[in-house]
Design an enzyme around this catalytic site. Sequence first.
Site, PDB file in Angstrom:
ATOM      1  NE  ARG A   1       0.440  -4.211  -0.219  1.00 15.72           N
ATOM      2  CZ  ARG A   1      -0.525  -3.745   0.555  1.00 15.72           C
ATOM      3  NH1 ARG A   1      -1.711  -4.287   0.524  1.00 15.72           N
ATOM      4  NH2 ARG A   1      -0.306  -2.716   1.341  1.00 15.72           N
TER       5      ARG A   1
ATOM      6  NE  ARG B   1      -1.467  -0.014  -1.843  1.00 12.44           N
ATOM      7  CZ  ARG B   1      -1.995   0.816  -0.983  1.00 12.44           C
ATOM      8  NH1 ARG B   1      -2.998   0.468  -0.264  1.00 12.44           N
ATOM      9  NH2 ARG B   1      -1.518   2.013  -0.808  1.00 12.44           N
TER      10      ARG B   1
ATOM     11  CG  ASP C   1      -4.811  -2.581   0.072  1.00 14.45           C
ATOM     12  OD1 ASP C   1      -4.402  -3.329   0.979  1.00 14.45           O
ATOM     13  OD2 ASP C   1      -5.350  -1.481   0.296  1.00 14.45           O
TER      14      ASP C   1
ATOM     15  CG  ASP D   1      -7.890  -2.690   3.069  1.00 16.52           C
ATOM     16  OD1 ASP D   1      -6.918  -3.216   3.634  1.00 16.52           O
ATOM     17  OD2 ASP D   1      -7.804  -1.646   2.394  1.00 16.52           O
TER      18      ASP D   1
END
Length: 160
Positions: A83, A92, A95, A97
Amino acid sequence: MVTSYIGLGSNLGDREKNINSAIERLKHLKDTRVSGVSSIIETKPVGGPPQEKFLNAVVKIQTKLSPKQLLRELQDIELQLGRIRSVKNGPRTIDLDILFYGNKRIKEKDLIIPHPRIKERDFVLIPLGEIAPQIVKRLSNEDNKKDKYSKAVNKKSKAG
């Protein structure tokens, strides 16, 4: 142990391999175990520059890591998988989260939990609805947008 949900997305390189590699790395985090994994779905990008479609998933974990420790571990996994943060909402390799961390609400410069845009993002709601439908339903009830829950459930059954 705290139950946490992690959103995963990839739209560069071998997207499916990136998602699966991230899940494998999550399985090896200290004081953490993966207790649920959604299907991987393909979605259009939201915001940012023009870019390829994403593959997205959600993983349920049980962890003893603090929210900040978990964030650092997720950022380490992102770096391991290539990344590069060059453009906001840009393409990307991976990712990761933190969507939820138990019932905690955190609002700091580098960490907001629950994730601030969950309710706007079908690429989160659909896989989250697959492994935690009660959370998606609660989110829907909070906003009195029952159609969002129905939409997530309907898309899940169409995507399946």
